[in-house]
Scaffold this active site. Structure first.
Site, PDB file in Angstrom:
ATOM      1  N   SER A 105       0.620  -1.236   0.091  1.00  0.00           N
ATOM      2  CA  SER A 105      -0.031   0.174  -0.057  1.00  0.00           C
ATOM      3  C   SER A 105       0.849   1.185  -0.159  1.00  0.00           C
ATOM      4  O   SER A 105       1.729   1.483  -0.768  1.00  0.00           O
ATOM      5  CB  SER A 105      -1.126  -0.098   1.117  1.00  0.00           C
ATOM      6  N   ARG A 144      -5.709   5.077  -1.595  1.00  0.00           N
ATOM      7  CA  ARG A 144      -5.863   6.107  -0.857  1.00  0.00           C
ATOM      8  C   ARG A 144      -6.112   7.411  -1.532  1.00  0.00           C
ATOM      9  O   ARG A 144      -5.502   7.384  -2.831  1.00  0.00           O
ATOM     10  CB  ARG A 144      -4.853   6.221  -0.044  1.00  0.00           C
TER      11      ARG A 144
HETATM   12  C1  G16 Z   1      -5.161  -0.255   5.291  1.00  0.00           C
HETATM   13  C2  G16 Z   1      -6.823  -0.589   5.439  1.00  0.00           C
HETATM   14  C3  G16 Z   1      -7.322   0.553   5.920  1.00  0.00           C
HETATM   15  C4  G16 Z   1      -6.894   1.194   7.276  1.00  0.00           C
HETATM   16  C5  G16 Z   1      -5.425   1.490   7.085  1.00  0.00           C
HETATM   17  C6  G16 Z   1      -4.711   2.071   8.077  1.00  0.00           C
HETATM   18  O1  G16 Z   1      -5.131   0.619   4.401  1.00  0.00           O
HETATM   19  O2  G16 Z   1      -7.313  -0.957   4.294  1.00  0.00           O
HETATM   20  O3  G16 Z   1      -8.843   0.008   6.046  1.00  0.00           O
HETATM   21  O4  G16 Z   1      -7.625   2.469   7.555  1.00  0.00           O
HETATM   22  O5  G16 Z   1      -4.783   0.308   6.696  1.00  0.00           O
HETATM   23  O6  G16 Z   1      -4.365   0.774   9.197  1.00  0.00           O
HETATM   24  P1  G16 Z   1      -3.580   1.095  10.281  1.00  0.00           P
HETATM   25  O7  G16 Z   1      -4.007   2.192  11.149  1.00  0.00           O
HETATM   26  O8  G16 Z   1      -3.844  -0.175  11.090  1.00  0.00           O
HETATM   27  O9  G16 Z   1      -1.996   1.290   9.875  1.00  0.00           O
HETATM   28  P2  G16 Z   1      -4.120   0.561   2.966  1.00  0.00           P
HETATM   29  O10 G16 Z   1      -4.269   1.358   2.185  1.00  0.00           O
HETATM   30  O11 G16 Z   1      -2.498   0.604   3.759  1.00  0.00           O
HETATM   31  O12 G16 Z   1      -4.421  -0.858   2.558  1.00  0.00           O
END
Ligand code: G16
Length: 539
Positions: free
Chosen positions: A112, A281
């Protein structure tokens, strides 16, 4: 051609908020990807007749890992893989391909928004037939399997050519190589008023979209420049690179610095936006103006009737608990359903499938709708462009008018990074134990009305999930504490602060949150336990 290879389990293959994320160096260890993939295949069981989607954001090691997945899927008996050309596919595009083809699931190789390259991170997101990432009950089973996996199956064949579009047969399995952009673009054309946005650009409107050298470059060039007529050069950093050209592809005020500097300069475009590594994002900017993701969700929800695909009504809206409460006021005004879920897009999937919600979003720069089962960066950008085209108003005007109508949730997230995991776990456990003492106490002039863990009971599958701790104050202010689930080493403590005002609409968020920040630091004993008096990242 099928070989069975003996292997030894790794103990660190537990998935986090969104799939498995590890340092690239960790993933380079012998059989690391093989063990993980075989564990998934073992949990799925019989792969006969099954179709999976495969792609990624182009980061380091994607090419090698995709070949492993192809050879292992074939050896495990899968019927077909639909693969993005040259291995590219954004996370939202992947969700669409799964749904459109009624595939049994898919794998997007991405960590990501985490940096890529040899010294960066690698990751695998695994979705099921819903088009969304698997629920924790399944990832828990996969983790158990990774602890016991003793062998994996792989076809002993040459690497497959993924540059040619079309179908080929490999080791008894079909592989269809598709253009990863085409279906996605068609879907966006069905949702938004492309003609109105095109007229906006014809009338001289300018934008800058920063693809951060990650997967959305080709999608953005096609949509914004070719189809909507944004001037050539509006999309920057548009070639996906294995190390993202050294960028940290996280679209926020800290890491999208190049875009932020441009949009806060006197050369700023009328509209600025960025996406992350795998395109789920987004960040929205106007000249000298930043829209928080929480406000963006509220504004999008309030304006659903301006968008062709939603103008006949929406079911409801959901946000993660850590996200500001701005959208709750919009839901109440429109009389639509409203839900709060744990952090992680997977928690929205049941709500979308059961038609309880149409829109959802998170403070972590994620916004989306039930057109797919992942958050969608370009969708959010198009939504804003469509609002601007329909109203003729600027990003700043739209946002300020929203605050006039609903009041403003001042909101800032503070990240304390690189904390020792044991220290972070104990901080959270001790804090949770102390929370019941807080209600009724007045701290820095704010009276605590309620404090405890956030527990979500899913109305569809009736699972129960505990995620984070919340302190609520009598005036509507809130502090939320969570440990990040997307890091690849150590722990990150996230502290989310919110203060609502109906009348003070133009203050500096950090100033408005000064006292709440002091309370948050003191109550959790962050300086004493971590040695940190300030956050490492403030967004
Ligand atoms: C992932 C999830 C999101 C989450 C984010 C942040 O996003 O798909 O739903 O809000 O992680 O997670 P954390 O606060 O646990 O680091 P992505 O864009 O990283 O796949």
């Amino acid at each position: 051609m099928i070989k069975t290879v003996a292997t030894t389990p790794y103990t660190d293959q537990k998935m986090g908020t969104a799939g498995l994320r590890r340092k690239s160096q960790t993933v380079l260890q012998p059989n690391y990807v093989e063990n993980f993939m075989q564990s998934i295949f073992n949990v799925i069981g019989d792969l006969k007749g099954k179709t999976f989607v495969v792609g990624g954001d182009g980061r380091f090691y994607n090419d090698t890992a995709i070949q492993k997945i192809i050879k292992m899927a074939a050896a495990n008996g899968a019927a077909k893989l639909i693969v993005g050309q040259n291995g590219f596919m954004s996370t939202p595009a992947g969700s669409n391909v799964i749904l459109k083809n009624k595939a049994d699931g898919g794998f997007i190789l991405s960590a990501s928004h985490n940096p890529g390259g040899k010294s960066g991170d690698f990751g695998i997101k695994y979705s099921n037939a819903s088009g969304g990432q698997i629920p924790s009950s399944v990832s828990d089973k996969i983790y158990q399997e990774t602890l016991n996996v003793k062998e994996y199956k792989i076809c002993d064949i040459e690497d497959v050519d993924l540059s040619r579009l079309g179908t080929q047969e490999v080791c008894g399995m079909q592989i269809e190589v598709i253009d990863p952009v085409k279906d996605y673009v068609e879907m966006m054309q069905q949702i938004f008023d492309f003609a109105a946005i095109r007229r906006l650009f014809e009338n001289g409107f300018t934008m800058r979209f920063d693809a951060m050298n990650a997967v959305t470059g080709p999608y953005a060039r096609k949509i914004f420049e070719e189809l909507l007529g944004a001037p050539e050069g509006s999309v920057v950093n548009d070639t996906p690179l294995p190390d993202f050209g050294g960028l940290h592809p996280d679209p926020n005020m800290v890491y999208a610095k190049e875009l932020v500097d441009f949009m806060f300069s006197d050369k700023a475009a009328d509209f600025g936006a960025a996406n992350d590594g795998d395109g789920d994002r987004n960040m929205i900017l106007g000249p000298g103006f930043f829209v928080t993701p929480s406000d963006s969700l509220a504004i999008i929800t309030d304006n659903f009737n301006l968008i062709p695909a939603y103008k006949n009504g929406i079911y409801g809206v959901a946000k993660s608990a850590a996200t500001s409460t701005a959208v709750a006021r919009v839901a109440q005004t429109h009389g639509i359903g409203y839900y709060e879920v744990p952090t992680g897009w997977k928690y929205f999937v049941n709500l979308m499938d059961s038609k309880r919600i149409t829109f959802c979003g998170e403070e972590s720069f994620g916004t989306g709708s039930s057109h797919i089962r992942e958050k969608d960066g370009i969708w959010a950008v198009l939504f804003w462009l469509n609002i601007i085209a329909a109203t003729g108003k600027s990003v700043e005007q739209i946002t300020r008018e929203h605050w006039q109508k609903y009041g403003r949730s001042y909101y800032v997230r503070f990240d304390f990074e690189g904390v020792d995991t044991a220290v972070a776990d104990k901080l959270m456990a001790d804090l949770e134990a102390r929370l019941p003492e807080l209600p009724g106490q007045t701290l820095e002039g704010f009276t605590v009305s309620d404090a405890g863990a956030f527990v979500y009971n899913d109305p569809v599958d009736h699972s129960s999930t505990k995620n984070g701790l919340i302190i609520r104050f009598a005036d509507g202010s809130r502090i939320v504490y969570r440990l990040s689930g997307t890091g690849s080493s150590g722990a990150t403590i996230r502290v989310y602060l919110e203060r609502y005002s109906k009348t003070d609409l133009n203050d500096d968020p950090l100033k408005m949150l000064t006292e709440i920040f002091k309370i948050a630091m003191a109550v959790a004993e962050i300086p004493e336990r971590t040695g940190k008096h300030q956050a490492d990242v403030v967004t």
